[in-house]
Design a protein around this motif. Structure first.
Motif, PDB file in Angstrom:
ATOM      1  N   UNK A  86       0.752  -1.104  -0.061  1.00 49.92           N
ATOM      2  CA  UNK A  86       0.101   0.109  -0.049  1.00 49.92           C
ATOM      3  C   UNK A  86       0.768   1.112   0.166  1.00 49.92           C
ATOM      4  N   UNK A  87       0.370   2.318  -0.525  1.00 52.85           N
ATOM      5  CA  UNK A  87       1.090   3.615  -0.439  1.00 52.85           C
ATOM      6  C   UNK A  87       1.214   4.143   1.163  1.00 52.85           C
ATOM      7  N   UNK A  88       2.182   5.227   1.053  1.00 46.74           N
ATOM      8  CA  UNK A  88       2.688   5.871   2.113  1.00 46.74           C
ATOM      9  C   UNK A  88       1.428   6.536   2.985  1.00 46.74           C
ATOM     10  N   UNK A  89       0.597   7.004   2.210  1.00 48.08           N
ATOM     11  CA  UNK A  89      -0.538   7.731   2.991  1.00 48.08           C
ATOM     12  C   UNK A  89      -1.532   6.669   3.263  1.00 48.08           C
ATOM     13  N   UNK A  90      -1.737   5.741   2.810  1.00 49.24           N
ATOM     14  CA  UNK A  90      -2.461   4.551   3.181  1.00 49.24           C
ATOM     15  C   UNK A  90      -1.832   3.973   4.489  1.00 49.24           C
ATOM     16  N   UNK A  91      -0.500   3.561   4.496  1.00 51.24           N
ATOM     17  CA  UNK A  91       0.242   2.944   5.769  1.00 51.24           C
ATOM     18  C   UNK A  91      -0.006   3.988   6.757  1.00 51.24           C
ATOM     19  N   UNK A  92       0.195   5.271   6.378  1.00 53.64           N
ATOM     20  CA  UNK A  92       0.003   6.193   7.699  1.00 53.64           C
ATOM     21  C   UNK A  92      -1.396   6.301   8.223  1.00 53.64           C
ATOM     22  N   UNK A  93      -2.259   6.185   7.434  1.00 51.28           N
ATOM     23  CA  UNK A  93      -3.820   6.177   8.041  1.00 51.28           C
ATOM     24  C   UNK A  93      -3.956   4.809   8.877  1.00 51.28           C
ATOM     25  N   UNK A  94      -3.313   3.776   8.176  1.00 51.29           N
ATOM     26  CA  UNK A  94      -3.584   2.837   8.867  1.00 51.29           C
ATOM     27  C   UNK A  94      -2.985   2.728  10.408  1.00 51.29           C
ATOM     28  N   UNK A  95      -1.781   3.212  10.284  1.00 49.22           N
ATOM     29  CA  UNK A  95      -0.988   3.479  11.637  1.00 49.22           C
ATOM     30  C   UNK A  95      -1.750   4.249  12.550  1.00 49.22           C
ATOM     31  N   UNK A  96      -2.367   5.404  12.067  1.00 53.31           N
ATOM     32  CA  UNK A  96      -3.385   6.164  12.764  1.00 53.31           C
ATOM     33  C   UNK A  96      -4.580   5.353  13.604  1.00 53.31           C
ATOM     34  N   UNK A  97      -5.346   4.655  12.771  1.00 53.62           N
ATOM     35  CA  UNK A  97      -6.352   3.954  13.041  1.00 53.62           C
ATOM     36  C   UNK A  97      -5.887   2.688  13.917  1.00 53.62           C
ATOM     37  N   UNK A  98      -4.783   2.212  13.969  1.00 52.82           N
ATOM     38  CA  UNK A  98      -4.329   1.229  14.686  1.00 52.82           C
ATOM     39  C   UNK A  98      -4.091   1.819  16.128  1.00 52.82           C
ATOM     40  N   UNK A  99      -3.643   2.873  16.318  1.00 53.76           N
ATOM     41  CA  UNK A  99      -3.780   3.670  17.586  1.00 53.76           C
ATOM     42  C   UNK A  99      -4.973   3.885  18.267  1.00 53.76           C
ATOM     43  N   UNK A 100      -5.908   4.395  17.211  1.00 58.92           N
ATOM     44  CA  UNK A 100      -7.350   4.915  17.694  1.00 58.92           C
ATOM     45  C   UNK A 100      -8.167   3.648  18.153  1.00 58.92           C
ATOM     46  N   UNK A 101      -8.017   2.461  17.633  1.00 56.20           N
ATOM     47  CA  UNK A 101      -8.722   1.341  17.807  1.00 56.20           C
ATOM     48  C   UNK A 101      -8.727   0.943  19.249  1.00 56.20           C
ATOM     49  N   UNK A 102      -7.814   1.481  20.180  1.00 59.17           N
ATOM     50  CA  UNK A 102      -7.538   1.108  21.625  1.00 59.17           C
ATOM     51  C   UNK A 102      -8.311   2.074  22.387  1.00 59.17           C
ATOM     52  N   UNK A 103      -9.070   3.167  21.533  1.00 60.70           N
ATOM     53  CA  UNK A 103      -9.662   4.278  22.276  1.00 60.70           C
ATOM     54  C   UNK A 103      -8.767   4.755  23.594  1.00 60.70           C
ATOM     55  N   UNK A 104      -7.497   5.434  22.918  1.00 60.99           N
ATOM     56  CA  UNK A 104      -6.706   5.931  24.071  1.00 60.99           C
ATOM     57  C   UNK A 104      -6.932   7.337  24.682  1.00 60.99           C
TER      58      UNK A 104
END
Lengths: 352, 273
Positions: B150-168
């Motif tokens: 996947x592209x850089x932007x998509x990876x960064x979005x995935x990384x963002x959502x990976x942190x968010x799913x934990x409801x920090x």
């Protein structure tokens, strides 16, 4: 339609024609992935030569008189089966593009093999230029395989059993040790020097010691294979874990990972490419260790068979055993490659 | 409110997600063996639900401070608190989005995003949320793809959502959009604001882009290097949604740019007659 629409239609048609011609040219430029793997040009001539050479070998076998004593039936049977195989795949080829490409690509190779068989036959059984017992012909090797098939099957089974058991235990111990060394400082401190120093010693050097420690040769041989597999796998596992970028562990920790997750779901998957490198290395070494250890202590097995045949100066049997080793060990390697491709599926397209 | 979204307010009505940094002092040894003061005398109070940006030249300690808040490093002196609880080590309550997406290359996108849930052993209960978050990230259809596909932007979005799913309670973002092109960056900035307004997680952003800081934050903390310290804290009193070209925006931007230049004072001017 007004004039404007007519002109638009016309230019559309022209661009369609241009696209069509461009696509035609493209297909001739071999962007087909099959053409990349099976790159030998398609050639009916070579496919015919392929079949003809094996037929010629059969002819040579029948027509030219023998100068050595050998039972030719197995050899002729082998040639007939080969010819039948080639005819069948050539017949199927037009039906499946992958088979067609493969058959074309391999035609020259098989022709070369056929040529070698003819020359080999002529030099040995038909002219005795290369004499027995040191230079058996392919016919004699096949004869020996057929005559001794019972012993050979038992020996192969024996060797494979040792290999599989030893290899499995060695890999499990190796990965476990490697993870402990790669993760915990104390384990690294005490155990890594052992791996570094003792690991370089070939397992076969332990044979005299192993022979008086273990009650039976079976356990002794298993132990040797375990040792030769253990060290490379442990070493590569630990270095794989140690070389994993810290950022992966940090990312996992900020997601709430505790040690169990970090070891089993980050460290080990990340180190898998390294672990498999260790496994290949270990596999190669284990074949060598297996054969040598059998020559010295065993009562059955492919290595033992070679030693026993050597005692009778029956080199045809030696070659027979070697050929079986080549086939069986290739299968083992192929299986490991398949497993690797499945486990490391995430690397597909990443490395080239 | 979308399914699976947790608003950061505890049962007793108290808002969570405040960060206190008190008298933090951190050094490290650089490659020449010298002791470098990465952070000196840092005192900050961040309110729950705030959007804070740290801005400053390289070497001013922004990333170091972020890592201290996340618990990835420890300060030699001083203390950090999350809601009056001392910060010791990492926790999913302080999520971190790295500059390089840092997705696990051996897992597909779906497994990457749900990594936090698996790590905390709550995957089974929250399985349905994973697809919801994949949709938020705009990665529908790429669940089974691997990070290198996947592209850089998509990876960064995935990384963002990976942190968010934990409801920090707090989300720390370390120059997450620095490696992306303008179009992707603007789109992700808006996405970030959308997610923030939905959840009111405290957002702490490190950036070197003044426009980004002014566009996104409630307050901007300007830092300067050698030793790393806080130069000034600026309130951004612009209404949302913000206009990147409005006069107020540009005035603030100019002010901050000037302050950043002042941080590296030019040599004394010489006058020529």
């Amino acid at each position: 339609m007004n004039l404007q629409e007519v002109n638009i239609r016309k230019s559309e048609n022209v661009s369609n024609i241009i696209d069509f011609r461009r696509n035609e040219r493209k297909s001739k430029l071999k962007s087909n992935p099959l053409d990349v793997i099976y790159w030998k040009p398609s050639s009916t001539l070579w496919r015919i030569i392929n079949i003809s050479i094996f037929a010629l070998a059969l002819l040579v076998s029948f027509i030219i008189p023998l100068k050595q004593s050998v039972i030719l039936a197995p050899y002729r049977f082998f040639l007939i089966i080969s010819i039948a195989y080639f005819i069948v795949i050539n017949a199927i080829a037009p039906l499946n593009s992958k088979i067609k490409a493969k058959v074309n690509h391999n035609a020259q190779l098989y022709s070369g093999i056929g040529l070698i068989l003819i020359i080999w036959d002529l030099l040995t059984t038909k002219s005795n230029i290369l004499p027995l017992p040191f230079f058996p012909s392919f016919a004699q090797i096949l004869q020996v395989m057929v005559e001794d098939y019972g012993t050979l099957i038992i020996s192969t089974g024996h060797s494979m059993r040792l290999l599989v058991i030893g290899f499995t235990i060695g890999t499990i111990l190796g990965i476990t040790t490697g993870v402990l060394i790669g993760w915990y400082r104390q384990w690294h401190y005490w155990v890594f020097p052992v791996i570094k120093i003792v690991g370089v010693v070939p397992a076969t050097a332990w044979i005299p010691i192993v022979m008086f420690i273990f009650p039976s040769s079976f356990y002794a041989q298993i132990f040797l294979i375990v040792i030769c597999v253990w060290f490379p796998v442990a070493f590569m596992t630990s270095s794989g874990i140690e070389n994993l970028p810290k950022s992966f562990f940090e990312a996992a920790r900020t997601l709430g990972a505790k040690e169990e997750f970090l070891i089993f779901k980050v460290a080990i998957p990340g180190a898998m490419p390294s672990i498999f490198t260790g496994i290949y290395t270990a596999t190669g070494i284990s074949f060598a260790t297996l054969v040598v250890s059998e020559m010295i202590g065993a009562k059955a097995g492919l290595g033992w068979y070679i030693n026993w045949a050597k005692g009778w100066s029956n080199y045809a049997k030696v070659y027979a055993s070697i050929i079986i080793m080549a086939i069986v060990f290739s299968i083992v390697m192929a299986i490991i490659f398949r497993i690797r491709d499945r486990v490391l599926i995430w690397q597909k397209g990443l490395l080239k | 409110m979308a399914k699976g979204v947790v608003k950061m307010i505890e049962d007793n009505g108290k808002e969570v997600g405040s960060i206190s940094v008190r008298n933090v002092y951190r050094t490290y040894i650089d490659t020449n063996g010298n002791e470098v003061e990465a952070l000196k005398n840092i005192n900050i109070e961040i309110q729950p639900g705030e959007f804070i940006s740290f801005i400053g030249p390289s070497g001013c300690g922004k990333t170091t401070l972020m890592r201290l808040i996340a618990g990835l490093d420890e300060a030699q002196e001083g203390e950090l608190f999350l809601d009056d609880e001392k910060i010791e080590g990492t926790n999913h309550e302080r999520g971190y989005v790295f500059q390089q997406a840092n997705l696990f290359p051996w897992a597909n996108i779906e497994d990457n995003i749900s990594a936090g849930l698996r790590a905390r052993k709550i995957y089974k209960e929250h399985k349905e949320e994973v697809s919801h978050y994949i949709e938020i990230a705009g990665l529908k259809g790429f669940e089974k793809s691997y990070p290198h596909q996947i592209s850089g932007g998509m990876a960064q979005r995935a990384s963002l959502v990976r942190a968010l799913i934990n409801s920090p309670k707090v989300l720390l973002l370390d120059e997450p959009l620095g490696a992306l092109d303008s179009f992707t960056r603007f789109a992700l900035q808006d996405k970030l604001l959308e997610l923030w307004e939905e959840r009111e997680t405290t957002m702490i952003l490190v950036t070197h882009d003044v426009d980004e800081a002014v566009y996104l934050s409630d307050r901007i903390i300007i830092m300067s290097p050698r030793p790393g310290r806080i130069e000034e804290i600026i309130d951004v009193k612009l209404g949302r949604p913000r206009n990147r070209t409005s006069d107020d925006f540009l005035v603030l931007r100019k002010k901050i740019l000037e302050k950043l230049n002042l941080v590296n004072k030019p040599k004394d001017l010489e006058y020529y007659l």
